[in-house]
Structure formats: structure tokens, C-alpha cells
Design a protein around this motif. Structure first.
Motif, PDB file in Angstrom:
ATOM      1  N   ALA A 122      -4.310   8.954   7.343  1.00 23.63           N
ATOM      2  CA  ALA A 122      -4.464   7.541   6.860  1.00 23.63           C
ATOM      3  C   ALA A 122      -3.242   6.923   7.332  1.00 23.63           C
ATOM      4  O   ALA A 122      -3.502   5.437   7.420  1.00 23.63           O
ATOM      5  N   ARG A 125      -3.407   3.901   9.704  1.00 25.03           N
ATOM      6  CA  ARG A 125      -4.449   2.923   9.114  1.00 25.03           C
ATOM      7  C   ARG A 125      -4.406   2.114   8.070  1.00 25.03           C
ATOM      8  O   ARG A 125      -5.252   1.294   7.488  1.00 25.03           O
ATOM      9  N   LEU A 126      -3.041   2.355   7.282  1.00 24.35           N
ATOM     10  CA  LEU A 126      -2.989   1.645   6.303  1.00 24.35           C
ATOM     11  C   LEU A 126      -2.690   0.201   6.451  1.00 24.35           C
ATOM     12  O   LEU A 126      -2.097  -0.183   7.277  1.00 24.35           O
ATOM     13  N   MET A 150      -6.166   2.478   2.738  1.00 31.22           N
ATOM     14  CA  MET A 150      -7.158   2.630   3.696  1.00 31.22           C
ATOM     15  C   MET A 150      -8.506   3.386   3.187  1.00 31.22           C
ATOM     16  O   MET A 150      -8.293   4.043   2.369  1.00 31.22           O
ATOM     17  N   GLN A 182     -10.367   6.914  -0.661  1.00 28.46           N
ATOM     18  CA  GLN A 182      -9.643   5.888  -0.388  1.00 28.46           C
ATOM     19  C   GLN A 182      -8.060   6.505  -0.448  1.00 28.46           C
ATOM     20  O   GLN A 182      -7.863   7.282  -1.555  1.00 28.46           O
TER      21      GLN A 182
END
Ligand code: PD2
Ligand code: ZN
Length: 288
Positions: A122, A125-126, A150, A182
Motif C-alpha cells: 500500500a 500508492r497512498l 488506497m 482499503q
């Protein structure tokens, strides 16, 4: 003779009224049943009459109070108070279970390795978290939620897929009805102010959101690390706070999109350390 009696025992409107008044006066079902038996009612007929009458009465009451009708929800097999539940590939502990609201805290839903893997997938991609903008169905940055996050696609990678299968088995709800996981990251001071996870039926954007799999009916918040202080998940209606312990998770369900479910919940400010969670939202139907 017994059969003769059955046909003669008609459940009249007066009897229904009496059953409702007994319940309203606070008499327990056992006592009402005993009273009916004492005045000559057959047990099976009496039980059926009580069930039908009270179910109908509650449905009418809910309708006149403007409540949406209840729908089936995910539900782990906790009726017999097991300490462990079968997650398919893993046993999961039941640490707490509350009936109203339906809240269950799971111990060891995820392994440390799974938690670490989700964080690392993650991290790059935050983006600053957005919540669904209720009026338009679009997204907007919401100051009530000062985290970054994300979304994964459902079954995006083997770790997500394994966790999704485990949750589906644990809460008896089809994998296809789940949104993708998520991941949220909170730094000190960040919080998620109390909210409901269902979509507000009064908002104009809701129909387009629920066209994709129906309403949300359940949530699993999984703790991917243990913040030093703060960062618990709170349920203000019942003054419950769940500690964010790595690998544990809190599940809650809501059978209608209404505050009567008492599922108002929030993430308290992180006081020391950071907080990572993965959230799984469960829909009524297949989420596409
Ligand atoms: O991070 C949390 O504790 C939290 C609290 C309330 C997460 C959510 N809601 C959510 O993801 O819906
Ligand atoms: Zn939430």
C-alpha cells in the motif's frame, strides 16, 4: 380429541392485541406462554401465535417510525460462544462479542507477515484520504478523516485474495459481495471522526452508489500495526473502544442504513506512533 382442539383454537384479533399488550407491559415470552397454556392453549399453537403476532407488530412499528426494512447481514457462527472460529486456512479468536450493535472483535485474523505485506504493497500508492461525497456520489477530501489511503482491487494479489477468502468464511458472506481492501495510514494527530459506513438513503448520490452491489451491510477493520497510544476504534452509542492490536480486527454489521443500528464508529486520534488499518466493506449483493 387433540386434533379437534387444534382446529378450534383460532387466533383472534383480541388474542393478538393481548399478546402485544403483555409484551409492552414487559412480560417475558416464557411468562406469556405459561399464561396462555394455563388458559387452555396448546403449546405449539401458542408459540406460533406469539411469534407471528410480535414479528408483525415489530415490522409495523418500524415502518411507521420511518425505518428502512431490515436485510440479511454477514454473521460469524458465534451462537454457541466459541473461543475459536474457522477461517478456512486459519483459526481466529473471538475476543469480544456484542449483540446490539453487532460488534465482534477477532484475535489473530491476520499474521504479522500478512500485515507487513499489506503495508508494503500500500505504501507507494497512498494518497490523502477522500470519503464518498454523499450528495454527488463523487469523492472529496473530508477533514473528518485526516489519514491517507488506497484501495486494492478485489483479489488483486495473493495476500489480498487469501485474506478475502478468510473473511468470507469467517462471517459467512460471499467473497463477491466484498469491496476491495482499503488501507489507511494515520500519523500522530490523525483521526477518523465518528460516522456510519452505510450510504445515507436521503442523499441524492446514494442510488448510483448502491447500484453497484447494494448497501454496505458489514465492515471489518483490521489492524496492521499497534500504535503506541491512541488510534482505537470507538462506538460512541455504546461507549465501546477497541484497541488497535496488530493482526486483530473488529467486525460490525448493520441490517439497515439507519442510526438505530448503533454502528456509529470512529478512529480516535493517534497520540504516539502511527496507525495502519485495512478495511473490508461488505455489500448486500455482488460488488462489481
Ligand atoms: O481506522 C479506524 O479505526 C476506522 C474507524 C472508523 C476505520 C473506519 N471507520 C473505516 O475504514 O470505515
Ligand atoms: Zn468506518
Amino acid at each position: 380429541m387433540g386434533a379437534m382442539q387444534t382446529t378450534l383454537q383460532q387466533v383472534t384479533p383480541e388474542l393478538r392485541q393481548w399478546i402485544v399488550s403483555q409484551a409492552q407491559a414487559g412480560h417475558q415470552p416464557d411468562a406469556v406462554l405459561a399464561a396462555m397454556k394455563a388458559s387452555g392453549w396448546q403449546e405449539d399453537v401458542a408459540i406460533q401465535a406469539m411469534e407471528d403476532t410480535l414479528t408483525g407488530f415489530l415490522a409495523e412499528q418500524a415502518k411507521s417510525a420511518g425505518l428502512p426494512p431490515p436485510v440479511p447481514v454477514p454473521e460469524p457462527d458465534v451462537a454457541q460462544s466459541p473461543v475459536w472460529l474457522d477461517g478456512g486456512d486459519r483459526r481466529v479468536q473471538v475476543l469480544l462479542s456484542m449483540r446490539n450493535p453487532r460488534v465482534i472483535v477477532f484475535g489473530g485474523l491476520l499474521t504479522d507477515e500478512e500485515c507487513d505485506a499489506l503495508i508494503e504493497f500500500a505504501r507507494p500508492r497512498l494518497v490523502r484520504s477522500e470519503t464518498v461525497q454523499m450528495d454527488t456520489g463523487g469523492s472529496e477530501v473530508n477533514i473528518a478523516r485526516t489519514s491517507s489511503g488506497m484501495f486494492f482491487q478485489r483479489e488483486e494479489n495473493p495476500v489480498c485474495a487469501r485474506i478475502e477468502r478468510r473473511i468470507a468464511k469467517l462471517v459467512n458472506w460471499p467473497l463477491e459481495n466484498g469491496e476491495g481492501l482499503q488501507v489507511l495510514h494515520y500519523t500522530p494527530g490523525a483521526e477518523y471522526q465518528p460516522h456510519h459506513d452505510y450510504f445515507d438513503p436521503a442523499k441524492s448520490g446514494t442510488p448510483s452508489i448502491v447500484a453497484r452491489g447494494g448497501q454496505r451491510v458489514g465492515t471489518v477493520v483490521m489492524y496492521l500495526n499497534s500504535p503506541e497510544k491512541g488510534g482505537g476504534t470507538v462506538f460512541p452509542d455504546v461507549a465501546l473502544e477497541v484497541s488497535p492490536v496488530k493482526g486483530n480486527a473488529v467486525f460490525f454489521s448493520y441490517d439497515r442504513p439507519h442510526p438505530v443500528t448503533k454502528t456509529l464508529h470512529g478512529g480516535t486520534p493517534v497520540i504516539a506512533g502511527e496507525k495502519w488499518v485495512a478495511t473490508k466493506w461488505l455489500r448486500e449483493g455482488r460488488f462489481v
